[in-house]
Design a protein around this motif. Structure first.
Motif, PDB file in Angstrom:
ATOM      1  N   GLU A  67      11.239  38.556  49.289  1.00 17.84           N
ATOM      2  CA  GLU A  67      10.552  39.786  49.699  1.00 17.84           C
ATOM      3  C   GLU A  67       9.812  39.575  51.014  1.00 17.84           C
ATOM      4  O   GLU A  67       9.803  40.448  51.884  1.00 17.84           O
ATOM      5  CB  GLU A  67       9.588  40.243  48.603  1.00 17.84           C
ATOM      6  N   ASP A  70      12.211  39.616  53.877  1.00 19.79           N
ATOM      7  CA  ASP A  70      12.594  40.988  54.196  1.00 19.79           C
ATOM      8  C   ASP A  70      11.495  41.700  54.988  1.00 19.79           C
ATOM      9  O   ASP A  70      11.785  42.467  55.906  1.00 19.79           O
ATOM     10  CB  ASP A  70      12.894  41.771  52.920  1.00 19.79           C
ATOM     11  N   TYR A 125      15.400  43.506  42.449  1.00 26.04           N
ATOM     12  CA  TYR A 125      15.074  43.265  43.856  1.00 26.04           C
ATOM     13  C   TYR A 125      16.293  43.498  44.737  1.00 26.04           C
ATOM     14  O   TYR A 125      16.212  44.179  45.767  1.00 26.04           O
ATOM     15  CB  TYR A 125      14.546  41.832  44.044  1.00 26.04           C
ATOM     16  N   ARG A 129      16.983  46.126  47.610  1.00 26.00           N
ATOM     17  CA  ARG A 129      17.164  45.554  48.939  1.00 26.00           C
ATOM     18  C   ARG A 129      18.445  46.063  49.599  1.00 26.00           C
ATOM     19  O   ARG A 129      18.446  46.439  50.775  1.00 26.00           O
ATOM     20  CB  ARG A 129      17.198  44.032  48.821  1.00 26.00           C
TER      21      ARG A 129
END
Length: 199
Positions: A67, A70, A125, A129
């Motif tokens: 995360e 990202d 996730y 994503r």
């Protein structure tokens, strides 16, 4: 009340960010399986127990690192408010950046494949994503069309989905081919062929 976060809270957030930055570097060097939480704790100047206070499992740390990556990459892609052609150029530059961090690329590739199983802890996730990545690429193509820079017949929705698929496919080829694949070059040529202006 000033509305400011308590000093201890701010200090804890700063330490958490340092752990994520160090973990991203360590995963980049040693890969997820080869990375040791004890080594990470030492790099961060805290005890192993102190590290587990922030991230109770290696799996929790992995998700946080993904995360965090990202967030960092997303901020970089958006730097200067780039849209349209500028944003598409950044995708190619991101591929060039990824060619300098094999461990992170390998980590992402392996875990994303494992997370296709609905019961994998990172499944949600990766669903989010990929949805966000595809939508971001589609928006960039739609903006390029508004700029008059997209070739006739190129549909932003299809092109955005293809771009993300190409990026991921190139990463697999790059990993398996001992980094011989020019990810940025191939991606740049692909996008350039879709535009009426120089990328």
């Amino acid at each position: 009340m000033t509305g400011e976060a308590p000093r201890g809270y701010a200090k804890g957030r700063a330490k958490r960010l340092e752990i994520l930055d160090q973990a991203m570097a360590l995963f980049g060097e040693a890969g997820y399986r080869g990375a040791s939480l004890r080594v990470l704790a030492t790099r961060c100047g805290i005890s192993h127990t102190g590290l587990l206070h922030h991230f109770p499992t290696k799996e929790a740390l992995l998700l946080a690192v993904l995360e965090h990556r990202d967030e960092v990459d997303g901020a970089w892609l958006s730097l200067g408010g780039t849209t349209g052609v500028g944003r598409l150029r950044r995708f190619a530059e991101l591929a060039a950046l990824n060619s300098t961090r094999r461990g992170i690329v390998e980590l992402f590739t392996v875990v994303s494949a494992e997370a296709t199983a609905a019961d994998h802890p990172a499944h949600g996730y990766f669903v989010r994503r990929y949805g966000n990545s595809v939508q971001g690429a589609q928006r960039a193509y739609a903006q390029a069309r508004l700029e008059g820079a997209l070739r006739a017949g190129i549909e932003p929705d299809d092109a955005g989905r293809q771009l993300i698929a190409l990026m991921d496919g190139l990463q697999v080829q790059w990993l398996l081919g001992d980094r011989a694949t020019d990810m940025a070059g191939v991606l740049r040529a692909h996008v350039q062929a879709q535009l009426t202006v120089d990328l």
